[in-house]
Scaffold this motif. Structure first.
Motif, PDB file in Angstrom:
ATOM      1  N   ALA A  86       0.829  -1.207   0.000  1.00 56.23           N
ATOM      2  CA  ALA A  86       0.000   0.000   0.000  1.00 56.23           C
ATOM      3  C   ALA A  86       0.863   1.255   0.000  1.00 56.23           C
ATOM      4  O   ALA A  86       0.380   2.341  -0.290  1.00 56.23           O
ATOM      5  CB  ALA A  86      -0.926   0.009   1.215  1.00 56.23           C
ATOM      6  N   ASN A  87       2.156   1.107   0.286  1.00 50.30           N
ATOM      7  CA  ASN A  87       3.066   2.224   0.439  1.00 50.30           C
ATOM      8  C   ASN A  87       3.944   2.345  -0.815  1.00 50.30           C
ATOM      9  O   ASN A  87       4.962   1.656  -0.949  1.00 50.30           O
ATOM     10  CB  ASN A  87       3.921   2.011   1.694  1.00 50.30           C
ATOM     11  CG  ASN A  87       4.761   3.204   2.029  1.00 50.30           C
ATOM     12  OD1 ASN A  87       5.360   3.826   1.159  1.00 50.30           O
ATOM     13  ND2 ASN A  87       4.843   3.518   3.312  1.00 50.30           N
ATOM     14  N   GLU A  90       7.732   2.852  -0.464  1.00 48.44           N
ATOM     15  CA  GLU A  90       8.444   1.623  -0.091  1.00 48.44           C
ATOM     16  C   GLU A  90       8.641   0.718  -1.312  1.00 48.44           C
ATOM     17  O   GLU A  90       9.694   0.094  -1.464  1.00 48.44           O
ATOM     18  CB  GLU A  90       7.680   0.872   1.004  1.00 48.44           C
ATOM     19  CG  GLU A  90       7.753   1.526   2.357  1.00 48.44           C
ATOM     20  CD  GLU A  90       7.026   0.743   3.441  1.00 48.44           C
ATOM     21  OE1 GLU A  90       6.622  -0.424   3.211  1.00 48.44           O
ATOM     22  OE2 GLU A  90       6.868   1.300   4.542  1.00 48.44           O
ATOM     23  N   ILE A  91       7.647   0.640  -2.172  1.00 56.80           N
ATOM     24  CA  ILE A  91       7.775  -0.153  -3.404  1.00 56.80           C
ATOM     25  C   ILE A  91       8.891   0.430  -4.264  1.00 56.80           C
ATOM     26  O   ILE A  91       9.742  -0.300  -4.776  1.00 56.80           O
ATOM     27  CB  ILE A  91       6.446  -0.197  -4.181  1.00 56.80           C
ATOM     28  CG1 ILE A  91       5.387  -0.937  -3.368  1.00 56.80           C
ATOM     29  CG2 ILE A  91       6.631  -0.841  -5.555  1.00 56.80           C
ATOM     30  CD1 ILE A  91       3.971  -0.798  -3.914  1.00 56.80           C
ATOM     31  N   ARG A  92       8.893   1.741  -4.420  1.00 53.02           N
ATOM     32  CA  ARG A  92       9.939   2.407  -5.216  1.00 53.02           C
ATOM     33  C   ARG A  92      11.326   2.136  -4.646  1.00 53.02           C
ATOM     34  O   ARG A  92      12.279   1.881  -5.384  1.00 53.02           O
ATOM     35  CB  ARG A  92       9.698   3.910  -5.273  1.00 53.02           C
ATOM     36  CG  ARG A  92       8.628   4.309  -6.218  1.00 53.02           C
ATOM     37  CD  ARG A  92       8.532   5.820  -6.355  1.00 53.02           C
ATOM     38  NE  ARG A  92       7.307   6.128  -7.071  1.00 53.02           N
ATOM     39  CZ  ARG A  92       6.459   7.073  -6.726  1.00 53.02           C
ATOM     40  NH1 ARG A  92       6.707   7.854  -5.697  1.00 53.02           N
ATOM     41  NH2 ARG A  92       5.366   7.261  -7.424  1.00 53.02           N
ATOM     42  N   GLN A 114      -1.765  -4.566  -6.168  1.00 51.76           N
ATOM     43  CA  GLN A 114      -1.305  -5.112  -7.448  1.00 51.76           C
ATOM     44  C   GLN A 114      -1.036  -3.979  -8.435  1.00 51.76           C
ATOM     45  O   GLN A 114      -0.035  -4.002  -9.161  1.00 51.76           O
ATOM     46  CB  GLN A 114      -2.336  -6.089  -8.014  1.00 51.76           C
ATOM     47  CG  GLN A 114      -2.471  -7.356  -7.198  1.00 51.76           C
ATOM     48  CD  GLN A 114      -3.631  -8.226  -7.659  1.00 51.76           C
ATOM     49  OE1 GLN A 114      -4.724  -7.739  -7.932  1.00 51.76           O
ATOM     50  NE2 GLN A 114      -3.383  -9.527  -7.735  1.00 51.76           N
ATOM     51  N   VAL A 115      -1.924  -2.997  -8.461  1.00 53.07           N
ATOM     52  CA  VAL A 115      -1.752  -1.834  -9.341  1.00 53.07           C
ATOM     53  C   VAL A 115      -0.495  -1.060  -8.949  1.00 53.07           C
ATOM     54  O   VAL A 115       0.309  -0.695  -9.821  1.00 53.07           O
ATOM     55  CB  VAL A 115      -2.998  -0.927  -9.300  1.00 53.07           C
ATOM     56  CG1 VAL A 115      -2.737   0.408  -9.973  1.00 53.07           C
ATOM     57  CG2 VAL A 115      -4.187  -1.628  -9.954  1.00 53.07           C
ATOM     58  N   ASN A 116      -0.295  -0.807  -7.662  1.00 52.99           N
ATOM     59  CA  ASN A 116       0.900  -0.077  -7.209  1.00 52.99           C
ATOM     60  C   ASN A 116       2.174  -0.749  -7.714  1.00 52.99           C
ATOM     61  O   ASN A 116       3.078  -0.091  -8.242  1.00 52.99           O
ATOM     62  CB  ASN A 116       0.948  -0.008  -5.676  1.00 52.99           C
ATOM     63  CG  ASN A 116      -0.123   0.873  -5.077  1.00 52.99           C
ATOM     64  OD1 ASN A 116      -0.758   1.663  -5.762  1.00 52.99           O
ATOM     65  ND2 ASN A 116      -0.333   0.721  -3.779  1.00 52.99           N
TER      66      ASN A 116
END
Length: 164
Positions: A86-87, A90-92, A114-116
């Motif tokens: 959701a963050n 953090e994914i980046r 999933q979209v993120n």
């Protein structure tokens, strides 16, 4: 003994017993090499074991909301990261570790998550790389109007009309 553990972990994985992905992946990945791999969602670590076995020269980055678990395989070729799908920052941060040849999203199954990962992952996928979004058919329902299938259809549309 190690080989037996790999085979057992493949059949323990939902990629094998529930979804049947392993048989498809074995055919689809035949003669392909992926030097740098990322996977979102590790559960008990069985898919990481399979990736280690299937791509013995690959560097693998695994991400999960849980801290490193004792069931996850230890290997110098694997790096684990804790993140919340959701963050987006953090994914980046996770994806900034490298550019990837293969990204597998098998995390929370929440459409927005999933979209993120899909949107951020496309920016770090090497030319000719593959992004696999598992389990769209079992995504948890939410009130979001955007889900991974919508995003994939939009990407396809923009590609067909030659728009970035």
């Amino acid at each position: 003994m190690f080989e037996l553990k790999i085979i057992e972990s493949m059949t323990d994985s939902d990629k094998f017993f529930w979804h049947g992905y392993i048989d498809f992946y074995e055919k689809f990945f035949q003669d392909r090499k992926f030097p740098i791999i990322a996977e979102f969602g590790l559960f008990k670590g069985d898919s990481i074991r399979w990736l280690l076995h299937r791509f013995p020269e690959a560097k693998i980055y695994g991400a999960d909301i849980l801290p490193t678990q004792p069931t996850w395989p230890r290997d110098e070729r694997v790096s684990y990261f804790r993140l919340d799908q959701a963050n987006v920052p953090e994914i980046r941060e996770f994806l900034s570790q490298n550019r990837f040849d293969l990204i597998i999203e098998d995390g929370s199954h929440i459409p927005k998550h999933q979209v993120n990962c899909l949107i951020e992952g496309m920016d770090v996928l090497n030319s000719g790389g593959i992004y696999i979004l598992e389990d769209i058919h079992t995504s948890l329902q939410d009130q979001s109007k955007s889900n991974a299938l919508n995003v994939l259809l939009a990407i396809d549309h923009y590609k067909r009309i030659s728009q970035p």
